[in-house]
Design a protein around this motif. Structure first.
Motif, PDB file in Angstrom:
ATOM      1  N   TYR A 307      -4.882  53.625  14.854  1.00  0.00           N
ATOM      2  CA  TYR A 307      -4.483  54.859  14.235  1.00  0.00           C
ATOM      3  C   TYR A 307      -5.739  55.770  13.961  1.00  0.00           C
ATOM      4  N   SER A 322       1.665  56.454   8.825  1.00  0.00           N
ATOM      5  CA  SER A 322       1.756  55.058   9.708  1.00  0.00           C
ATOM      6  C   SER A 322       0.574  54.347   9.396  1.00  0.00           C
ATOM      7  N   THR A 356       8.154  55.167   2.613  1.00  0.00           N
ATOM      8  CA  THR A 356       6.994  54.437   2.355  1.00  0.00           C
ATOM      9  C   THR A 356       6.448  54.312   1.127  1.00  0.00           C
TER      10      THR A 356
END
Length: 399
Positions: A307, A322, A356
């Motif tokens: 990432y 993410s 999230t």
């Protein structure tokens, strides 16, 4: 919806690009091809219930559309020169080349990238303007104007609906890959009718065709690997009631291991070419999940590192969001929460930021705050399956 109407919609969804490509290539006019096919669809809805469905529904629609286009050219002054060239020719027979020609033509470099992707999605998948507007998070009138303007620009520039020469691939490839990914996701994320799932298979097939066409483009191969990795676990994404099953709860025994292995080999070959790109990194992250023995046993440090590399290429706050999921396992939920809160201003209207946020707050025992965050995620969600999932999460937080 009647059986015939359902069939017509299914044919249009699956073959829109090849039909439009075949007519546009011959006529040299996207708008004329689109209008002629729309008239053919209307005629099919009238005639097929009485006359029966033809042996080749796609061929029938293209032939009927071709005749309507020729008739229109005969009636218009501006069409008389063109009719001399095409009027005596037989109807075109759509094929794979026509689908790819349509995709590459709509991804013409003179169009803004947003217009390229929207127009290609419209032409390649048969999605409605409203569905594309929802994918781009813009009002339907805005998307209608964008599509109309893009088609007008293609007409004014005299764009030919043909697969371009290899030297022109580079300028168009990013938009081509982006639209194929969107086509796949439109079907993959759907719990609806069978033709919606077929859209995911259509996207995967288009990706494979582009990879064959461009064997030395690692990003094209990586997109195929990414879609194959997703497709390998498609059977476990929803339960028998159509409810989303999160990755951590999916039955890994039902994943298509043969497809996962093929995708991993394809990805390794793409990476070996030494030209890293975002699809290679996305596929790498997805491969780590697919090859892990369990959700908790995923190589989270490697996921987080990928990432970081992806953010260097694509500095999007969604990438950082993410990454925070991996941070939870590498540095703990408190560190992950800090990363999420850093993104509050940039993602305040993004449903997955709130989802999230809610999950991390719940892990830290802050149930009231988690409930508020989950409720906001529910307010922002439009997909029925996502709304059902958030409703379940809210019920858990209240328990």
């Amino acid at each position: 919806m009647t059986e015939v109407a359902s069939l017509v919609e299914r044919v249009w969804r699956g073959e829109a690009a090849s039909m439009l490509g075949a007519l546009s290539r011959r006529l040299g006019d996207f708008d004329l091809a689109e209008e002629a096919l729309a008239e053919a669809v209307t005629e099919a809805l009238k005639r097929w219930p009485e006359d029966g469905v033809p042996q080749s529904p796609t061929g029938w629609l293209v032939t009927t559309g071709w005749r309507r286009a020729v008739d229109r050219l005969r009636r218009e002054v501006v069409g008389r020169e063109k009719i001399a060239a095409v009027g005596a020719e037989p109807p075109p027979q759509p094929g794979v080349d026509d689908r790819l020609a349509m995709i590459f033509a709509c991804c013409h470099p003179d169009l803004a990238e947003a217009a390229r992707v929207a127009l290609t999605l419209y032409a390649a998948s048969g999605l409605s303007t409203a569905e594309i507007a929802a994918a781009f998070l813009v009002p339907v009138p805005t998307m209608a104007q964008r599509l109309s303007r893009a088609k007008r620009q293609l007409r004014e520039r005299g764009v030919r609906f043909e697969v371009p020469e290899p030297a022109a691939y580079g300028d168009r490839l990013p938009a081509v890959l982006a639209v194929i990914y969107l086509v796949f996701n439109e079907g993959y994320l759907s719990t609806g009718a069978r033709q919606r799932r077929e859209l995911a298979r259509e996207g995967l097939e288009l990706a494979r065709q582009v990879a064959v066409l461009l064997p030395h483009e690692p990003e094209a191969a990586a997109l195929v690997a990414l879609l194959e990795l997703h497709e390998a676990r498609a059977a476990t994404r929803f339960d028998s009631r159509g409810r989303i099953v999160l990755l951590e709860h999916q039955d890994r025994r039902r994943w298509d291991r043969e497809l996962i292995d093929r995708a991993a080999l394809r990805l390794r070959a793409a990476v070996a070419q030494g030209r890293p790109g975002p699809y290679q990194l996305h596929a790498g992250i997805t491969a780590l999940h697919a090859l892990a023995p369990s959700y908790e046993g995923t190589r989270w440090a490697d996921v987080r590192a990928l990432y970081d590399r992806l953010y260097a290429l694509d500095p999007s706050p969604v990438v950082l969001l993410s990454r925070s999921v991996a941070t939870r396992f590498t540095h703990g939920p408190q560190a992950a929460l800090a990363e999420v809160l850093d993104l509050r201003e940039r993602l305040s209207e993004y449903r997955l930021w709130h989802a999230t946020h809610a999950d991390l707050l719940a892990l830290l025992g802050r149930r009231d705050a988690a409930l508020a965050a989950a409720s906001r995620a529910l307010d922002l969600a439009t997909n029925p399956a996502e709304r059902e999932l958030m409703s379940r999460r809210i019920a858990e937080f209240r328990a």
